[in-house]
Design a protein around this motif. Structure first.
Motif, short mmCIF file in Angstrom:
data_model
loop_
_atom_site.label_atom_id
_atom_site.label_comp_id
_atom_site.label_asym_id
_atom_site.label_seq_id
_atom_site.Cartn_x
_atom_site.Cartn_y
_atom_site.Cartn_z
N MET A 1 -38.26 -7.60 -14.63
CA MET A 1 -36.99 -8.05 -14.04
C MET A 1 -35.82 -7.38 -14.74
SD MET A 1 -36.30 -10.05 -11.54
CE MET A 1 -35.81 -11.67 -10.96
N GLY A 2 -34.97 -6.70 -13.97
CA GLY A 2 -33.87 -5.95 -14.57
C GLY A 2 -32.71 -6.83 -15.01
N LYS A 3 -31.82 -6.22 -15.77
CA LYS A 3 -30.61 -6.90 -16.22
C LYS A 3 -29.44 -6.47 -15.33
CE LYS A 3 -30.79 -7.99 -21.12
NZ LYS A 3 -30.26 -7.65 -22.45
N VAL A 4 -28.56 -7.42 -15.05
CA VAL A 4 -27.37 -7.10 -14.26
C VAL A 4 -26.18 -6.98 -15.21
CG1 VAL A 4 -25.85 -7.83 -12.39
CG2 VAL A 4 -28.30 -8.36 -12.30
N LEU A 5 -25.53 -5.83 -15.15
CA LEU A 5 -24.39 -5.56 -16.02
C LEU A 5 -23.17 -5.33 -15.14
CD1 LEU A 5 -24.39 -3.13 -19.02
CD2 LEU A 5 -22.61 -2.96 -17.35
N VAL A 6 -22.05 -6.00 -15.45
CA VAL A 6 -20.82 -5.73 -14.71
C VAL A 6 -19.86 -4.97 -15.63
CG1 VAL A 6 -19.75 -7.98 -15.28
CG2 VAL A 6 -18.95 -6.68 -13.29
N VAL A 7 -19.26 -3.92 -15.06
CA VAL A 7 -18.23 -3.17 -15.78
C VAL A 7 -16.90 -3.59 -15.16
CG1 VAL A 7 -17.34 -0.90 -16.38
CG2 VAL A 7 -19.81 -1.27 -16.22
N THR A 8 -16.07 -4.26 -15.94
CA THR A 8 -14.89 -4.91 -15.39
C THR A 8 -13.70 -4.74 -16.34
OG1 THR A 8 -14.11 -7.00 -14.44
CG2 THR A 8 -15.54 -7.18 -16.35
N SER A 9 -12.49 -5.11 -15.87
CA SER A 9 -11.32 -4.92 -16.75
C SER A 9 -10.09 -5.69 -16.30
CB SER A 9 -10.93 -3.45 -16.79
OG SER A 9 -10.38 -3.06 -15.55
N GLY A 10 -10.03 -6.07 -15.04
CA GLY A 10 -8.78 -6.65 -14.54
C GLY A 10 -7.83 -5.55 -14.13
N LYS A 11 -7.34 -4.81 -15.12
CA LYS A 11 -6.37 -3.75 -14.84
C LYS A 11 -7.05 -2.52 -14.23
CE LYS A 11 -2.56 -1.35 -17.11
NZ LYS A 11 -2.82 -0.07 -16.46
N GLU A 111 -35.48 -6.43 -8.97
CA GLU A 111 -36.93 -6.22 -8.90
C GLU A 111 -37.28 -4.76 -9.13
OE1 GLU A 111 -39.44 -8.45 -8.02
OE2 GLU A 111 -37.99 -10.11 -8.11
N LYS A 112 -36.40 -3.87 -8.66
CA LYS A 112 -36.72 -2.44 -8.64
C LYS A 112 -36.23 -1.67 -9.85
CE LYS A 112 -36.74 -1.81 -3.62
NZ LYS A 112 -36.01 -1.34 -2.47
N PHE A 113 -35.17 -2.16 -10.50
CA PHE A 113 -34.53 -1.36 -11.56
C PHE A 113 -34.46 -2.14 -12.87
CE2 PHE A 113 -32.93 0.31 -7.55
CZ PHE A 113 -33.02 1.69 -7.74
N ASP A 114 -34.43 -1.39 -14.00
CA ASP A 114 -34.25 -2.01 -15.32
C ASP A 114 -32.81 -2.47 -15.50
OD1 ASP A 114 -36.91 -1.41 -16.02
OD2 ASP A 114 -36.34 0.62 -16.63
N TRP A 115 -31.87 -1.65 -14.98
CA TRP A 115 -30.46 -1.99 -15.11
C TRP A 115 -29.78 -1.91 -13.74
CZ3 TRP A 115 -28.00 -3.82 -19.37
CH2 TRP A 115 -28.63 -3.64 -20.61
N VAL A 116 -29.07 -2.97 -13.38
CA VAL A 116 -28.24 -2.97 -12.17
C VAL A 116 -26.80 -3.02 -12.67
CG1 VAL A 116 -27.65 -4.20 -10.05
CG2 VAL A 116 -30.01 -4.27 -10.91
N ILE A 117 -26.08 -1.89 -12.54
CA ILE A 117 -24.74 -1.80 -13.10
C ILE A 117 -23.70 -1.91 -11.98
CG2 ILE A 117 -23.17 -0.47 -14.55
CD1 ILE A 117 -25.51 0.80 -15.89
N CYS A 118 -22.91 -2.99 -12.02
CA CYS A 118 -21.95 -3.26 -10.96
C CYS A 118 -20.57 -2.77 -11.39
CB CYS A 118 -21.89 -4.76 -10.67
SG CYS A 118 -23.50 -5.46 -10.23
N ASP A 119 -20.03 -1.82 -10.65
CA ASP A 119 -18.69 -1.29 -10.93
C ASP A 119 -17.68 -2.16 -10.20
OD1 ASP A 119 -16.59 0.33 -11.69
OD2 ASP A 119 -16.95 1.82 -10.12
N SER A 120 -16.92 -2.94 -10.97
CA SER A 120 -15.97 -3.89 -10.37
C SER A 120 -14.69 -3.18 -9.92
CB SER A 120 -15.61 -4.96 -11.41
OG SER A 120 -14.57 -5.78 -10.93
N PRO A 121 -14.09 -3.65 -8.82
CA PRO A 121 -12.75 -3.15 -8.51
C PRO A 121 -11.74 -3.78 -9.47
CG PRO A 121 -13.43 -4.81 -6.90
CD PRO A 121 -14.59 -4.59 -7.81
N ALA A 122 -10.53 -3.22 -9.52
CA ALA A 122 -9.47 -3.82 -10.33
C ALA A 122 -9.07 -5.15 -9.69
CB ALA A 122 -8.28 -2.88 -10.40
N GLY A 123 -8.33 -5.95 -10.42
CA GLY A 123 -7.84 -7.21 -9.87
C GLY A 123 -8.81 -8.36 -10.10
N ILE A 124 -8.46 -9.52 -9.51
CA ILE A 124 -9.32 -10.69 -9.66
C ILE A 124 -9.67 -11.25 -8.29
CG2 ILE A 124 -8.57 -11.32 -12.00
CD1 ILE A 124 -6.58 -13.25 -10.76
N GLU A 125 -9.62 -10.39 -7.27
CA GLU A 125 -9.93 -10.82 -5.91
C GLU A 125 -11.44 -10.83 -5.67
OE1 GLU A 125 -7.49 -11.86 -3.77
OE2 GLU A 125 -6.18 -11.60 -5.50
N ARG A 126 -11.80 -10.98 -4.40
CA ARG A 126 -13.19 -11.17 -4.02
C ARG A 126 -14.15 -10.10 -4.58
NH1 ARG A 126 -15.32 -14.47 -0.51
NH2 ARG A 126 -17.44 -14.05 0.21
#
Lengths: 271, 91
Positions: A1-11, A111-126
């Motif tokens: 089972m892979g890990k989910v990583l979010v890359v985020t910042s707000g700005k 299920e398929k990957f070791d790492w799922v890396i989510c590239d967040s948009p700027a802001g705090i919206e949806r």
């Protein structure tokens, strides 16, 4: 089972997409299977930074709406075979990211990957809240600059309250990635120092990425900086950060591009 | 920092310019409300093949390469073999 990583910042503009590409490529290079997911619906750019913009057929929203299967939308990287990209769509409809749809896609990717890396948009919206929703690990990208630090603080608050883990009373593992850092200016007191930012945000440091012309060059040619010039200062800093994410303990240093005369900076201890 | 890497660095902006020109030419054509050409072609090609054989939607892979003057569309369709055994299962 892979890990989910979010890359985020707000700005915006602090280096989320650059960092997503560089960390993802570094993890894939170390042998892990990695998928990069662009959550910036309407303004996708991860495809461009990865050099895959000409090959996009289907996207995240097509998969969520059932118009394409996940396997059909994934774009395999041409340089690293265990690195894939799931592009965002260019639709203006932000509601296209449904909570259930995102949950299903993330579950399938885990299920398929070791790492799922989510590239967040700027802001705090949806888009930003959906990107962090299922995260196990968060990389908070921050520039040593007042507005970026303030926005990172907001995002850390959201990671502690709005994620699935937070709602279950669990912790999201949070890391600070300091980008566009200029050691000389910080030492002259012209820029916030690493320890200043760490003291204010009080989350552990994942890495310090020095300001470098190599980052723009990498984006020009459409390659993660860790692949376009692996010996460059930012590439080495990202490679170290990726190893720390994978659990290795490495002494913190700020690599530099300037050799010879400036060799004394090489491997300098930070914080 | 040797001369070679210096020259190499200087040459990245023209690459960026060319990539953007190709990408934006395609995006301006599709984002403006016109249906996505890839989606249209894919559905019509599939419809033609479905007239003759049963095609599983999962067994279709579409690849695209958008170029400046030429784009390529690669549609990979797995067509079930028409052996008597397969036809018996289908019936």
């Amino acid at each position: 089972m892979g890990k989910v990583l979010v890359v985020t910042s707000g700005k915006g503009g602090v280096g989320k997409t650059t960092s997503t590409a560089a960390l993802g490529a570094a993890l894939a290079h170390s042998g892990k299977s990695v998928v990069l997911v662009d959550f910036d619906v309407g303004l996708r750019n991860l495809d461009l930074i990865m050099g895959a913009e000409r090959r996009v057929v289907f996207d995240l929203v097509n998969v969520i709406q059932g118009h394409a299967k996940l396997a059909q939308a994934l774009i395999r990287d041409k340089r690293l075979e265990n690195l894939s990209l799931l592009p965002a769509s260019q639709t203006r409809d932000k509601d296209a990211l449904t909570e259930e749809g995102v949950a299903l896609v993330i579950a399938e990717l885990k299920e398929k990957f070791d790492w799922v890396i989510c590239d967040s948009p700027a802001g705090i919206e949806r888009g930003a809240t959906m990107a962090m929703r299922h995260a196990d690990v968060a990389v908070v990208v921050t520039n040593p600059e007042v507005s970026s630090v303030r926005d990172s603080d907001r995002i850390i608050g959201l990671l502690d309250s709005k994620t699935e883990r937070a709602e279950k009373g669990e912790r999201v593992e949070k890391h600070l990635l300091l980008t566009r850092y200029d050691q000389a200016r910080a030492e002259r007191g012209e820029m916030l120092k690493t320890e200043d930012v760490l003291e204010i945000l009080s989350i552990p440091l994942l890495g310090i990425i020095p300001e470098s012309r190599e980052v723009l060059r990498a984006s020009n040619v459409g390659a993660p900086v860790t692949l376009s010039n692996p010996q460059s200062a930012p590439a080495r800093a990202y490679a170290d950060a990726a190893r720390r994410l994978a659990g290795d303990t490495i002494a913190m240093s700020i690599p530099t591009d300037r050799r010879g005369l400036f060799d004394k900076f090489f491997g300098r201890r930070a914080a | 920092m040797n001369l070679l890497s210096f020259l190499r660095r200087r040459s990245s902006a023209p690459i960026a310019r060319e990539r953007l020109q190709i990408l934006l030419a395609h995006e301006r054509a599709t984002v403006g409300g016109q249906p996505d050409l890839v989606a249209v072609l894919r559905e019509e090609i599939l419809a033609v093949i479905r007239k003759h054989v049963n095609v599983d939607g999962d067994k279709v892979q579409v690849k695209m390469d958008r170029g400046g003057s030429v784009s390529t569309l690669e549609v990979d369709i797995e067509i079930p073999s028409l052996t008597p055994a397969a036809e018996a299962v289908a019936a």
